[in-house]
Design a protein around this motif. Sequence first.
Motif, PDB file in Angstrom:
ATOM      1  N   TYR A 196      -6.738  -1.606   9.012  1.00 20.39           N
ATOM      2  CA  TYR A 196      -5.348  -1.898   9.392  1.00 20.39           C
ATOM      3  C   TYR A 196      -5.110  -1.821  10.895  1.00 20.39           C
ATOM      4  CZ  TYR A 196      -0.274  -1.894   9.208  1.00 20.39           C
ATOM      5  OH  TYR A 196       1.048  -2.212   9.398  1.00 20.39           O
ATOM      6  N   LEU A 197      -5.786  -0.896  11.556  1.00 15.14           N
ATOM      7  CA  LEU A 197      -5.528  -0.709  12.993  1.00 15.14           C
ATOM      8  C   LEU A 197      -6.361  -1.628  13.880  1.00 15.14           C
ATOM      9  CD1 LEU A 197      -5.210   3.161  13.013  1.00 15.14           C
ATOM     10  CD2 LEU A 197      -3.379   1.495  13.315  1.00 15.14           C
ATOM     11  N   THR A 245      -1.163  10.929  11.443  1.00 20.39           N
ATOM     12  CA  THR A 245      -2.405  10.477  10.810  1.00 20.39           C
ATOM     13  C   THR A 245      -2.901   9.150  11.389  1.00 20.39           C
ATOM     14  OG1 THR A 245      -1.752  11.593   8.793  1.00 20.39           O
ATOM     15  CG2 THR A 245      -3.480   9.944   8.593  1.00 20.39           C
ATOM     16  N   GLN A 246      -1.989   8.198  11.598  1.00 20.23           N
ATOM     17  CA  GLN A 246      -2.459   6.894  12.078  1.00 20.23           C
ATOM     18  C   GLN A 246      -3.117   7.012  13.452  1.00 20.23           C
ATOM     19  OE1 GLN A 246       0.855   7.392  11.400  1.00 20.23           O
ATOM     20  NE2 GLN A 246       2.127   6.581  13.043  1.00 20.23           N
ATOM     21  N   GLN A 260       0.054   8.624   0.859  1.00 20.25           N
ATOM     22  CA  GLN A 260      -0.982   9.353   1.597  1.00 20.25           C
ATOM     23  C   GLN A 260      -2.199   8.479   1.862  1.00 20.25           C
ATOM     24  OE1 GLN A 260      -2.246  13.122   0.141  1.00 20.25           O
ATOM     25  NE2 GLN A 260      -0.549  14.174   1.182  1.00 20.25           N
ATOM     26  N   ALA A 261      -2.611   7.748   0.825  1.00 21.11           N
ATOM     27  CA  ALA A 261      -3.766   6.868   1.016  1.00 21.11           C
ATOM     28  C   ALA A 261      -3.439   5.833   2.088  1.00 21.11           C
ATOM     29  CB  ALA A 261      -4.133   6.193  -0.306  1.00 21.11           C
ATOM     30  N   ALA A 262      -2.206   5.334   2.084  1.00 20.55           N
ATOM     31  CA  ALA A 262      -1.810   4.350   3.099  1.00 20.55           C
ATOM     32  C   ALA A 262      -1.917   4.954   4.496  1.00 20.55           C
ATOM     33  CB  ALA A 262      -0.389   3.863   2.827  1.00 20.55           C
ATOM     34  N   GLN A 263      -1.495   6.199   4.627  1.00 23.09           N
ATOM     35  CA  GLN A 263      -1.594   6.866   5.933  1.00 23.09           C
ATOM     36  C   GLN A 263      -3.041   6.963   6.396  1.00 23.09           C
ATOM     37  OE1 GLN A 263       1.091  10.198   4.701  1.00 23.09           O
ATOM     38  NE2 GLN A 263       1.421  10.348   6.895  1.00 23.09           N
ATOM     39  N   LEU A 264      -3.933   7.216   5.440  1.00 20.04           N
ATOM     40  CA  LEU A 264      -5.348   7.326   5.811  1.00 20.04           C
ATOM     41  C   LEU A 264      -5.929   5.989   6.269  1.00 20.04           C
ATOM     42  CD1 LEU A 264      -6.645   9.760   3.050  1.00 20.04           C
ATOM     43  CD2 LEU A 264      -6.353  10.240   5.482  1.00 20.04           C
ATOM     44  N   MET A 265      -5.253   4.900   5.959  1.00 21.47           N
ATOM     45  CA  MET A 265      -5.675   3.589   6.478  1.00 21.47           C
ATOM     46  C   MET A 265      -5.179   3.386   7.910  1.00 21.47           C
ATOM     47  SD  MET A 265      -7.110   2.401   3.776  1.00 21.47           S
ATOM     48  CE  MET A 265      -7.463   4.082   3.350  1.00 21.47           C
ATOM     49  N   GLY A 266      -4.344   4.310   8.382  1.00 18.43           N
ATOM     50  CA  GLY A 266      -3.762   4.145   9.709  1.00 18.43           C
ATOM     51  C   GLY A 266      -2.401   3.467   9.670  1.00 18.43           C
ATOM     52  N   ILE A 267      -1.848   3.347   8.463  1.00 17.55           N
ATOM     53  CA  ILE A 267      -0.525   2.702   8.340  1.00 17.55           C
ATOM     54  C   ILE A 267       0.563   3.699   8.724  1.00 17.55           C
ATOM     55  CG2 ILE A 267       1.136   1.777   6.666  1.00 17.55           C
ATOM     56  CD1 ILE A 267      -1.326   0.682   5.126  1.00 17.55           C
ATOM     57  N   MET A 320      -4.265  -4.023  -6.087  1.00 15.55           N
ATOM     58  CA  MET A 320      -4.642  -5.053  -5.119  1.00 15.55           C
ATOM     59  C   MET A 320      -6.110  -5.397  -5.303  1.00 15.55           C
ATOM     60  SD  MET A 320      -2.942  -4.031  -1.577  1.00 15.55           S
ATOM     61  CE  MET A 320      -1.541  -2.972  -1.514  1.00 15.55           C
ATOM     62  N   LEU A 357      -7.073  -3.423   4.332  1.00 16.09           N
ATOM     63  CA  LEU A 357      -6.182  -2.321   4.698  1.00 16.09           C
ATOM     64  C   LEU A 357      -6.939  -1.210   5.411  1.00 16.09           C
ATOM     65  CD1 LEU A 357      -3.897  -2.318   1.566  1.00 16.09           C
ATOM     66  CD2 LEU A 357      -3.123  -2.478   3.937  1.00 16.09           C
ATOM     67  N   ASP A 387       0.760   4.256  -2.799  1.00 19.68           N
ATOM     68  CA  ASP A 387       0.237   5.598  -2.520  1.00 19.68           C
ATOM     69  C   ASP A 387       0.424   5.902  -1.025  1.00 19.68           C
ATOM     70  OD1 ASP A 387      -1.322   7.845  -1.969  1.00 19.68           O
ATOM     71  OD2 ASP A 387      -2.849   7.304  -3.448  1.00 19.68           O
ATOM     72  N   ARG A 425      -8.233   7.290  -4.763  1.00 22.32           N
ATOM     73  CA  ARG A 425      -6.945   6.781  -4.262  1.00 22.32           C
ATOM     74  C   ARG A 425      -7.028   5.354  -3.717  1.00 22.32           C
ATOM     75  NH1 ARG A 425      -4.193  11.867  -3.171  1.00 22.32           N
ATOM     76  NH2 ARG A 425      -2.473  10.694  -2.249  1.00 22.32           N
ATOM     77  N   PHE A 456      -6.153   1.278  -3.850  1.00 17.82           N
ATOM     78  CA  PHE A 456      -4.930   0.551  -4.193  1.00 17.82           C
ATOM     79  C   PHE A 456      -5.240  -0.303  -5.412  1.00 17.82           C
ATOM     80  CE2 PHE A 456      -4.770   1.308   0.430  1.00 17.82           C
ATOM     81  CZ  PHE A 456      -3.757   2.267   0.405  1.00 17.82           C
ATOM     82  N   ALA A 466       0.836  -1.201   0.000  1.00 20.42           N
ATOM     83  CA  ALA A 466       0.000   0.000   0.000  1.00 20.42           C
ATOM     84  C   ALA A 466       0.874   1.255   0.000  1.00 20.42           C
ATOM     85  CB  ALA A 466      -0.926   0.003   1.221  1.00 20.42           C
ATOM     86  N   VAL A 470      -6.630   8.447  12.841  1.00 23.18           N
ATOM     87  CA  VAL A 470      -7.515   7.396  12.331  1.00 23.18           C
ATOM     88  C   VAL A 470      -7.958   6.490  13.483  1.00 23.18           C
ATOM     89  CG1 VAL A 470      -7.663   5.389  10.791  1.00 23.18           C
ATOM     90  CG2 VAL A 470      -6.494   7.446  10.024  1.00 23.18           C
TER      91      VAL A 470
END
Lengths: 296, 205
Positions: B102-103, B70-71, A180-187, B91, B99, A178, B86, B88, A174, B74
Amino acid sequence: MEVMEVFLQQLINGVSLGSIYALIALGYTMVYGIVQLINFAHGDVYMVGAYLGFFATAILGWSFLPALLMSMFVCACLGVTIEKLAYKPLRMAPRIAALITAIGVSLFLGYGMMLLVGPQVRTFPQVLTEVQWKLFGSITVTNRQVIILVVTIALMLLLQYIVHKTMIGKAMRAVSHDKQAAQLMGINVNNTISATFAIGSSLAAAAGVLVGIYYNAINPLMGIMPGLKAFVAAVLGGIGIIPGAMTGGFLLGIVEAMVSGYGKSLYRDPVAFIILIIILIVKPAGLFGKNIREKV
Amino acid sequence: MLKVDDIHVYYGAIHAIKGISLEVPQGKIVTLIGANGAGKTTTLNTICGLIKPKTGKVYFEDKDITGVATQEIVKRGLTQVPEGRRIFANMPIYENLELGAYLKKDKKEVAESMERVYKRFPRLLERKNQLAGSLSGGEQQMLAMGRALMSKPRLLLLDEPSMGLSPILVKEIFSIIKELNEQGTTILLVEQNAKMALSIAHKAM
Ligand SMILES: Nc1ncnc2c1ncn2[C@@H]1O[C@H](COP(=O)(O)OP(=O)(O)OP(=O)(O)O)[C@@H](O)[C@H]1O
Ligand SMILES: [Mg+2]
């Protein structure tokens, strides 16, 4: 020897060499995939891995497997440290700045090791007594070649498992797609990048230890040439693409062995770079690449 | 629930946001409308912690979240469906949804969330093993929303969810937004489509 026998013998030798290239190429490609950096210090991490293997076997007297695992672990930490100290501060800088830094880190590791252990070639102890098997005709395979291949394949399977089945692997994909998009997932992007460096560096360390037991000789600048070759292998397969790096590594190893086997070992190194040039002209995205790959 | 207090945001030397304040009360739909380049996306990204404001504060549920990662934001129950979806693309759909959670460490909870998303967007269920990049624009928007819902947000930011969609799909997306809100999610909606957005909003800025 007959032509056919030379071919088969060199195929076996090429698979061993290719395993080494493939393991190193994986780190190049994974790091490029996630931070778009050609990590030129990667070959030197492989060198450090070889020295750690030497230290564990020759000085501490450990056997092969513990030496391998220790070297992989320490190099994983080294890779993470390099990223944090050298590359992370430059993440927003132009790419050329990070590239030059990578070359600097490479020189630092190579010559730092020279300062530490001296420039002479070290001979790896015979951790594994060589056993040679005759297959047919004059074709032979050694237990070391078998171990290289088995370890390489085991590590590749483990890597595929991590990348495709675990959450950290999904996060890595992820983030490379991308950020930024990954960050929005909480990654946590930083942790994910660290994990990528850790995995890539530990694979390079494994290659270093394997080379130690295969060729028996290591030196502080041994990382430069295989590093460049593995880079060629990664580009050949398509940089950023994991199966590409595996295939590219094996292909390059086999081609080199063939060139040497038919009596032209002087041409071994040029051939690798001729392949690079041809790939860049004919299919710059590599064998596995789609032709539009420049990411945002 | 959310309070943005006079934020100023810069991209290098560009002063992109010159003092925006807004408030989103719990349980409401608030719409943010503005011309192209007005700084709507930048505002949402600042709320989510993707960009840090030079001055000004962001509060979520009375806690200062300015400059928080950010995490972490979220995790506290605030997420965004970004402009342009945006997703993925390389995938499959089910991995995109995974994803989104994810948390969440509880596997059972994730499975339940996924079931709920599939129930809301049956088209995603039919295509769950397909690569996300092969979906149509409307399906991609549904995936982006489903993915965000996987983290069970209490406040959902939506950046131009109707972008590039046919009128029928826009209607469908908006009715889903309304439904989500009725089921308890507070919503901050950015839209060019002012008419549609205002028709469901409790409050516009
Ligand atoms: N990454 C960036 N670097 C530099 N400037 C940027 C960046 N992103 C946005 N800007 C500038 O900041 C301003 C606000 O942009 P923003 O994307 O927030 O506007 P917007 O209201 O969302 O527009 P739109 O309706 O077109 O989506 C614009 O002038 C834009 O050019
Ligand atoms: Mg915008």
